[in-house]
Write an enzyme that holds these catalytic residues in place. Structure first.
Site, PDB file in Angstrom:
ATOM      1  N   ARG A   1       0.647 -10.537  -6.140  1.00 50.10           N
ATOM      2  CA  ARG A   1       1.842 -11.283  -5.693  1.00 50.10           C
ATOM      3  C   ARG A   1       1.760 -12.507  -6.619  1.00 50.10           C
ATOM      4  O   ARG A   1       2.783 -13.285  -6.541  1.00 50.10           O
ATOM      5  CB  ARG A   1       1.696 -11.601  -4.226  1.00 50.10           C
ATOM      6  CG  ARG A   1       2.327 -10.622  -3.433  1.00 50.10           C
ATOM      7  CD  ARG A   1       1.669 -10.840  -1.741  1.00 50.10           C
ATOM      8  NE  ARG A   1       2.382  -9.753  -1.157  1.00 50.10           N
ATOM      9  CZ  ARG A   1       1.864  -8.513  -1.129  1.00 50.10           C
ATOM     10  NH1 ARG A   1       0.669  -8.248  -2.074  1.00 50.10           N
ATOM     11  NH2 ARG A   1       2.385  -7.419  -0.657  1.00 50.10           N
TER      12      ARG A   1
ATOM     13  N   HIS B   1      11.538  -2.161  -5.356  1.00 48.79           N
ATOM     14  CA  HIS B   1      13.157  -2.137  -5.092  1.00 48.79           C
ATOM     15  C   HIS B   1      13.753  -3.532  -5.329  1.00 48.79           C
ATOM     16  O   HIS B   1      15.106  -3.518  -5.387  1.00 48.79           O
ATOM     17  CB  HIS B   1      13.275  -1.224  -3.995  1.00 48.79           C
ATOM     18  CG  HIS B   1      12.485   0.011  -3.835  1.00 48.79           C
ATOM     19  ND1 HIS B   1      11.057   0.027  -3.554  1.00 48.79           N
ATOM     20  CD2 HIS B   1      13.175   1.299  -3.868  1.00 48.79           C
ATOM     21  CE1 HIS B   1      10.997   1.538  -3.756  1.00 48.79           C
ATOM     22  NE2 HIS B   1      11.850   2.103  -3.612  1.00 48.79           N
TER      23      HIS B   1
ATOM     24  N   HIS C   1       8.793  14.802  -2.573  1.00 50.45           N
ATOM     25  CA  HIS C   1       9.735  13.777  -2.364  1.00 50.45           C
ATOM     26  C   HIS C   1      10.751  13.727  -3.586  1.00 50.45           C
ATOM     27  O   HIS C   1      11.867  13.976  -3.407  1.00 50.45           O
ATOM     28  CB  HIS C   1       9.070  12.575  -2.276  1.00 50.45           C
ATOM     29  CG  HIS C   1      10.321  11.279  -2.120  1.00 50.45           C
ATOM     30  ND1 HIS C   1      10.813  10.915  -0.918  1.00 50.45           N
ATOM     31  CD2 HIS C   1      10.879  10.684  -3.053  1.00 50.45           C
ATOM     32  CE1 HIS C   1      11.841  10.034  -1.227  1.00 50.45           C
ATOM     33  NE2 HIS C   1      11.689   9.869  -2.464  1.00 50.45           N
ATOM     34  N   GLU C   2       9.923  13.854  -4.927  1.00 53.33           N
ATOM     35  CA  GLU C   2      10.702  13.713  -6.037  1.00 53.33           C
ATOM     36  C   GLU C   2      11.554  14.949  -6.397  1.00 53.33           C
ATOM     37  O   GLU C   2      12.412  14.982  -6.804  1.00 53.33           O
ATOM     38  CB  GLU C   2       9.876  13.303  -7.333  1.00 53.33           C
ATOM     39  CG  GLU C   2       9.017  11.729  -7.334  1.00 53.33           C
ATOM     40  CD  GLU C   2      10.311  10.539  -6.843  1.00 53.33           C
ATOM     41  OE1 GLU C   2      11.340  10.900  -7.251  1.00 53.33           O
ATOM     42  OE2 GLU C   2       9.618   9.740  -6.399  1.00 53.33           O
TER      43      GLU C   2
ATOM     44  N   ARG D   1      18.271   3.252   2.850  1.00 56.32           N
ATOM     45  CA  ARG D   1      18.027   4.581   2.551  1.00 56.32           C
ATOM     46  C   ARG D   1      16.911   5.248   2.992  1.00 56.32           C
ATOM     47  O   ARG D   1      16.793   6.299   3.493  1.00 56.32           O
ATOM     48  CB  ARG D   1      18.337   5.032   0.890  1.00 56.32           C
ATOM     49  CG  ARG D   1      17.364   4.311   0.035  1.00 56.32           C
ATOM     50  CD  ARG D   1      17.696   4.533  -1.293  1.00 56.32           C
ATOM     51  NE  ARG D   1      18.755   3.932  -1.651  1.00 56.32           N
ATOM     52  CZ  ARG D   1      19.329   4.186  -2.859  1.00 56.32           C
ATOM     53  NH1 ARG D   1      18.677   4.836  -3.887  1.00 56.32           N
ATOM     54  NH2 ARG D   1      20.481   3.733  -3.209  1.00 56.32           N
ATOM     55  N   TYR D   2      15.645   4.567   2.936  1.00 58.20           N
ATOM     56  CA  TYR D   2      14.258   5.301   3.362  1.00 58.20           C
ATOM     57  C   TYR D   2      14.301   5.038   4.761  1.00 58.20           C
ATOM     58  O   TYR D   2      13.672   6.023   5.333  1.00 58.20           O
ATOM     59  CB  TYR D   2      13.221   4.477   2.823  1.00 58.20           C
ATOM     60  CG  TYR D   2      13.406   4.388   1.007  1.00 58.20           C
ATOM     61  CD1 TYR D   2      13.240   5.450   0.488  1.00 58.20           C
ATOM     62  CD2 TYR D   2      13.848   3.216   0.304  1.00 58.20           C
ATOM     63  CE1 TYR D   2      13.151   5.537  -1.161  1.00 58.20           C
ATOM     64  CE2 TYR D   2      13.641   3.294  -0.884  1.00 58.20           C
ATOM     65  CZ  TYR D   2      13.590   4.449  -1.761  1.00 58.20           C
ATOM     66  OH  TYR D   2      13.687   4.382  -2.911  1.00 58.20           O
TER      67      TYR D   2
ATOM     68  N   GLU E   1      17.162  10.669   0.077  1.00 56.59           N
ATOM     69  CA  GLU E   1      15.717  10.490  -0.011  1.00 56.59           C
ATOM     70  C   GLU E   1      14.795  11.630   1.041  1.00 56.59           C
ATOM     71  O   GLU E   1      13.545  11.622   0.889  1.00 56.59           O
ATOM     72  CB  GLU E   1      15.303   8.990   0.512  1.00 56.59           C
ATOM     73  CG  GLU E   1      15.881   7.959  -0.315  1.00 56.59           C
ATOM     74  CD  GLU E   1      15.230   8.135  -1.730  1.00 56.59           C
ATOM     75  OE1 GLU E   1      14.209   8.374  -2.002  1.00 56.59           O
ATOM     76  OE2 GLU E   1      16.123   7.492  -2.611  1.00 56.59           O
TER      77      GLU E   1
ATOM     78  N   TRP F   1      11.390 -13.841   4.238  1.00 59.37           N
ATOM     79  CA  TRP F   1      10.634 -12.519   4.022  1.00 59.37           C
ATOM     80  C   TRP F   1       9.742 -12.462   4.998  1.00 59.37           C
ATOM     81  O   TRP F   1       9.600 -11.481   5.775  1.00 59.37           O
ATOM     82  CB  TRP F   1      10.113 -12.617   2.596  1.00 59.37           C
ATOM     83  CG  TRP F   1       9.417 -11.373   2.252  1.00 59.37           C
ATOM     84  CD1 TRP F   1       7.929 -11.170   2.205  1.00 59.37           C
ATOM     85  CD2 TRP F   1       9.829  -9.968   1.908  1.00 59.37           C
ATOM     86  NE1 TRP F   1       7.551  -9.996   2.028  1.00 59.37           N
ATOM     87  CE2 TRP F   1       8.639  -9.366   1.669  1.00 59.37           C
ATOM     88  CE3 TRP F   1      11.189  -9.675   1.787  1.00 59.37           C
ATOM     89  CZ2 TRP F   1       8.916  -7.919   1.252  1.00 59.37           C
ATOM     90  CZ3 TRP F   1      11.102  -8.135   1.540  1.00 59.37           C
ATOM     91  CH2 TRP F   1      10.142  -7.437   1.170  1.00 59.37           C
TER      92      TRP F   1
ATOM     93  N   ARG G   1       9.099  -9.836   8.110  1.00 53.18           N
ATOM     94  CA  ARG G   1       7.928  -8.984   8.170  1.00 53.18           C
ATOM     95  C   ARG G   1       7.483  -9.017   9.540  1.00 53.18           C
ATOM     96  O   ARG G   1       6.964  -8.059  10.126  1.00 53.18           O
ATOM     97  CB  ARG G   1       7.084  -9.638   7.170  1.00 53.18           C
ATOM     98  CG  ARG G   1       7.472  -9.271   5.567  1.00 53.18           C
ATOM     99  CD  ARG G   1       7.033  -7.830   5.159  1.00 53.18           C
ATOM    100  NE  ARG G   1       5.727  -8.046   4.635  1.00 53.18           N
ATOM    101  CZ  ARG G   1       4.860  -6.933   4.209  1.00 53.18           C
ATOM    102  NH1 ARG G   1       5.437  -6.006   4.669  1.00 53.18           N
ATOM    103  NH2 ARG G   1       3.678  -6.979   3.825  1.00 53.18           N
TER     104      ARG G   1
ATOM    105  N   TYR H   1      28.491   4.134   3.828  1.00 54.92           N
ATOM    106  CA  TYR H   1      28.368   5.130   4.948  1.00 54.92           C
ATOM    107  C   TYR H   1      29.518   5.934   5.708  1.00 54.92           C
ATOM    108  O   TYR H   1      29.206   6.116   7.076  1.00 54.92           O
ATOM    109  CB  TYR H   1      27.314   4.382   5.872  1.00 54.92           C
ATOM    110  CG  TYR H   1      25.998   4.067   5.122  1.00 54.92           C
ATOM    111  CD1 TYR H   1      24.884   4.954   4.585  1.00 54.92           C
ATOM    112  CD2 TYR H   1      25.758   2.879   4.682  1.00 54.92           C
ATOM    113  CE1 TYR H   1      24.109   4.571   4.099  1.00 54.92           C
ATOM    114  CE2 TYR H   1      24.865   2.688   3.672  1.00 54.92           C
ATOM    115  CZ  TYR H   1      23.730   3.465   3.400  1.00 54.92           C
ATOM    116  OH  TYR H   1      22.754   3.190   2.696  1.00 54.92           O
TER     117      TYR H   1
ATOM    118  N   HIS I   1       6.595   3.388 -11.057  1.00 54.81           N
ATOM    119  CA  HIS I   1       7.148   3.727  -9.808  1.00 54.81           C
ATOM    120  C   HIS I   1       7.695   5.224  -9.787  1.00 54.81           C
ATOM    121  O   HIS I   1       8.562   5.396 -10.528  1.00 54.81           O
ATOM    122  CB  HIS I   1       8.055   2.691  -9.032  1.00 54.81           C
ATOM    123  CG  HIS I   1       8.430   2.682  -7.863  1.00 54.81           C
ATOM    124  ND1 HIS I   1       7.709   2.428  -6.679  1.00 54.81           N
ATOM    125  CD2 HIS I   1       9.270   3.575  -7.386  1.00 54.81           C
ATOM    126  CE1 HIS I   1       8.359   2.788  -5.713  1.00 54.81           C
ATOM    127  NE2 HIS I   1       9.209   3.679  -6.020  1.00 54.81           N
ATOM    128  N   ALA I   2       7.443   5.955  -8.891  1.00 57.80           N
ATOM    129  CA  ALA I   2       7.887   7.480  -9.098  1.00 57.80           C
ATOM    130  C   ALA I   2       9.465   7.562  -8.914  1.00 57.80           C
ATOM    131  O   ALA I   2      10.026   6.768  -8.285  1.00 57.80           O
ATOM    132  CB  ALA I   2       7.306   8.241  -7.998  1.00 57.80           C
TER     133      ALA I   2
END
Ligand code: X8Z
Ligand code: ZN
Length: 611
Positions: A185, A510, A382-383, A519-520, A410, A482, A486, A222, A352-353
Site C-alpha cells: 500500500r 482495477h 478464466h483467461e 462485472r466480477y 468474466e 474505501w 470494506r 446493462y 495482472h492476468a
C-alpha cells in the site's frame, strides 16, 4: 423485470439527456432538425464509424500489448498516444451518434449499435484535445506505476506484488503479514492526485456525452435503465448475503482461535491482513485454517500440479484441452508464440492476468505471470474463457464483439473451472482415487473461500467508484470511504490506522487500471447459473457441485451458441438461450453450496455472528 416499458423509459431518458446536450451545442446543428436525416444515413454512419474504430482499435491494442509487456518511458508515451487517438475518435463518433437517435424509423439494430457506441467508452475524454492527451497520459502512467510497484524492506530486499502475495498466502505470522500488507500500500499514495484528475476529466467526458457522471455511464451498459441497476445488484446480494455472513462468522471464529481474540475480536470486522490475500477478496489460501475438522478425504491441487512436474505451459495446455473436449477448436499456433506465460526477469511487465484478441480475428493471447498452483490453474481457465468468447463472436459486427454484458465475459472461464472436480482430475490422470461424498465439504469449503468470500469485494469496489464519480466524496475522503465500504460489505477492517496520504483503493489493479469491477460480482452469480444449465444439458443428475461437463459436446455446443451472439442481443435474451431464464439468479449458487451452508450453520451455533 426487463419489460419493453422499462426499455422505452431508458430510451426516453437517453433522448432527453441527448437533447439537453444538443440544445447548448452549436456544433451539432442538424439535430435541431432531425427530419433531414434518414434511417439510411444512420446505417451509413454506423458502418463508417465501425470501420474507423476497428482500425484504430487494433493499433491501440498492439501498443497496449507492447507497453504492458515492456514498461518503459517510451512505451508508456506510445501507448498514451495510441490511446489518445482511439479515445478521441470514439468520443467524436459517440457525440455524432446523438444526431441519429431521433430518427423515428430507425431499426432496432442500428439503434442498439448507436447506444453501444455512446455508452461503451470505459473512460471517455472531454473533446478538448489537450485534455484527451492529458487523460491518456494519466492512464498510461497509472498502469505503469501499478505494474512496476514494489516494496523494499529495511534489509534491502525489494519485493513485487507476486512475492508480497506469496507472503500474504503463506505466512501465519501477523507481523510478517502486516508488513507485506502495508508495504504494497506504499505503491498507491503517489497515484492519488493523478487518479483524482482522471476522475475529473472522465466526468467531463461523460457529461459531454449526456451522462450525469462516469458512474451513470458505466451503469448504462446493462440493457436496463441505469437507475435500476443498483437495485438489481442489491437483490442479488440479498440472496447470497446470509451465506457470506455464515462463512465470515466461521472464519472469524477460527482466526480468533489461531491469533487470539485481541487481534480478532469476535464481535467486529476481521483485520484485512489475515485472510490469505492482499485484498481479502479470496480466502482460499487460509483453507487449512478453516477446513472442516472431521474431513479427511481431501486433496491439494497445488501439490498435485507440482508433484506431476507441471509448468506454466502444461497448465495452459490442460486448460485448452478442457475447451477442446467440449468441441471448441484448438487455440491458434500464434497463441503459443505470442502469449506471455512467465514473468520475465529482465524487464517490467503488467503481471495482472489478462486475455487479448489483438486483431479482433484470431490473434488470441494471454498475458500472465503464471505460478504453479491451484489458484493460477483456475485463473488460466478464466483467461481462456475470455479468449474462446472473443473467438466465438469474431464474426459479429464490430459493435457486437463483446460479452452479452461484461459479467458474462468474466463468467465463461469461471464456469468451466467449476468442472475441475475430483472426477475430472481422475479422468485426466491427476488424481488416483476420487474422495467419497465425505470429501464434498472440503471441496465446497475451498470453492466458497474463492467464490463466496469474493462477493462483497466484487460489489464494493464500484460502490466506492460510483460515489467518487458522483462527487459524493473529495480526494481527502477517498480512503475513509474505501474503508467504510470494506467494513460494510466485507466485514473487514484496516489492520492499523491508515496514513494520511493512504490511497488504498489504488493498491487494487482495477482502480489505476480503470477496469469496472461489478462485472466480477455478476460473474460469480452467472457462473453457477451457467454451470447448472450446462450440467442439465449434459444430462448430469447428481448434485451440481459434483458435476463436470468435461467431454460433453452438447454442453459445449450450447455454450458456444450463446458466446457466438456476442453483444448482438439484450443479455436477458442470451441468458434465456442458454438457461431458459431471463434474470440473473443466485439460486444455482445457493443450491451448489447448500451442504456447506448447513455445516456452517451448525458450526456457528452459539457464536455471535455479524460485525
Ligand atoms: O482481474 C481479474 C482477472 C482478469 S479479468 C484475472 N479478476 C478479478 C481480480 O483479480 O480482482 C478475476 C477475479 C476478480
Ligand atoms: Zn477476466
Amino acid at each position: 423485470m426487463f419489460k419493453t416499458i422499462l426499455r422505452a423509459s431508458a430510451l426516453l431518458l437517453l433522448l432527453m439527456l441527448v437533447s439537453c446536450k444538443q440544445a447548448n451545442d452549436s456544433t451539432v446543428s442538424d439535430s435541431s432538425n432531425p427530419g433531414k436525416l434518414t434511417a439510411n444515413d444512420a446505417i451509413d454512419f454506423v458502418v463508417d464509424a465501425e470501420e474507423q474504430l476497428a482500425g484504430l482499435l487494433v493499433e491501440n491494442e498492439r501498443m497496449a500489448w507492447v507497453y504492458s509487456n515492456f514498461i518503459t518511458q517510451d512505451t508508456e508515451m506510445l501507448a498514451a498516444l495510441a490511446n489518445k487517438k482511439f479515445t478521441a475518435k470514439q468520443v467524436e463518433l459517440a457525440i455524432e451518434a446523438a444526431r441519429y437517435y431521433e430518427i423515428p424509423e430507425l431499426d432496432s439494430d442500428t439503434r442498439r449499435k448507436l447506444n453501444i457506441l455512446r455508452s461503451g467508452i470505459t473512460i471517455p475524454a472531454p473533446r478538448d484535445v489537450a485534455k484527451t492527451a492529458e487523460q491518456s497520459e494519466i492512464g498510461a502512467k497509472l498502469g505503469g506505476m501499478y505494474g512496476k510497484g514494489e516494496y523494499c524492506y529495511e534489509d534491502g530486499r525489494c519485493l513485487d506484488l507476486g512475492h508480497l502475495s506469496d507472503i500474504m498466502a503463506e505466512s501465519r505470522d501477523p507481523n510478517t503479514l502486516l508488513e507485506a500488507w502495508n508495504g504494497w500500500r506504499r505503491v498507491s499514495p503517489p497515484m492519488k492526485d493523478l487518479y483524482a484528475r482522471q476522475v475529473e476529466l472522465a466526468n467531463e467526458g461523460a457529461a459531454e456525452l449526456g451522462f450525469a457522471d462516469l458512474g451513470t455511464m458505466w451503469r448504462s451498459a446493462y440493457d436496463m435503465p441505469p437507475e435500476d441497476f443498483p437495485a438489481e445488484l442489491d437483490r442479488l446480494w440479498g440472496e447470497v448475503k446470509p451465506l457470506y455472513e455464515a462463512l465470515h462468522c466461521h472464519a472469524r471464529a477460527r482466526l480468533g482461535e489461531l491469533y487470539g481474540t485481541d487481534l480478532v475480536p469476535q464481535d467486529g470486522p476481521i483485520p484485512a491482513h489475515l485472510l490469505g490475500n492482499m485484498w481479502a477478496q479470496d480466502w482460499s489460501n487460509i483453507y487449512p485454517l478453516l477446513a472442516p475438522l472431521e474431513e479427511t478425504s481431501s486433496y491439494d491441487l497445488t501439490s498435485i500440479l507440482r508433484e506431476r512436474g507441471f509448468d506454466a505451459i502444461t497448465m495452459v495446455e490442460a486448460g485448452e484441452a478442457f475447451f477442446s473436449s467440449l468441441g471448441f477448436e484448438e487455440l491458434p499456433a500464434t497463441f503459443w508464440e505470442r502469449s506471455l506465460f512467465v514473468k520475465p526477469e529482465d524487464r517490467e511487465v503488467v503481471c495482472h492476468a489478462s486475455a487479448w484478441d489483438v486483431d479482433e480475428k484470431d490473434d488470441l493471447r494471454i498475458k500472465m505471470c503464471i505460478k504453479v498452483n491451484a489458484e493460477d490453474f483456475k485463473t488460466i481457465h478464466h483467461e481462456l474463457g475470455h479468449n474462446y468468447y472473443q473467438r466465438a463472436y469474431n464474426k459479429e459486427n464490430f459493435f457486437y464483439r463483446s460479452g452479452a454484458n461484461d459479467g458474462f465475459h468474466e463468467a465463461v472461464g469461471d464456469t468451466i473451472a467449476l468442472s475441475i472436480t475430483p472426477e475430472y482430475l481422475q479422468k485426466i490422470g491427476l488424481l488416483e482415487n476420487v474422495p467419497d461424498a465425505s470429501g464434498d465439504l472440503a471441496l465446497l469449503m475451498k470453492r466458497a473461500l474463492e467464490g463466496i468470500a469474493f462477493l462483497p469485494f466484487g460489489l464494493m469496489v464500484d460502490q466506492w467508484r460510483w460515489q467518487v464519480f458522483a462527487g459524493e466524496t473529495d480526494p481527502d475522503g477517498y480512503n475513509d470511504l474505501w474503508w467504510q465500504l470494506r467494513e460494510k460489505y466485507q466485514g473487514v477492517k484496516a489492520p492499523n490506522e491508515r496514513p494520511a496520504d493512504a490511497f488504498d483503493a489504488g493498491a487494487k489493479y482495477h482502480v489505476p487500471g480503470n477496469t469496472p469491477y461489478t462485472r466480477y460480482f455478476l460473474a460469480r452469480i452467472l457462473q453457477f447459473q451457467f454451470h447448472r444449465s450446462l450440467c442439465e444439458i449434459a444430462g448430469d443428475e447428481g448434485p451440481i457441485h459434483r458435476c463436470s461437463i468435461y467431454g460433453n459436446k452438447q454442453a459445449g455446443q450450447r455454450l458456444n451458441a450463446m458466446l457466438e451472439m456476442g453483444r448482438s442481443k439484450p443479455w436477458p435474451d442470451e441468458l434465456e438461450a442458454l438457461t431458459g431464464q431471463r434474470e440473473m439468479d443466485a439460486t444455482a449458487m445457493l443450491d451448489y453450496f447448500a451442504p456447506l451452508q448447513e455445516w456452517l450453520d451448525e458450526q456457528n451455533q452459539g457464536r455471535q455472528c455479524g460485525w
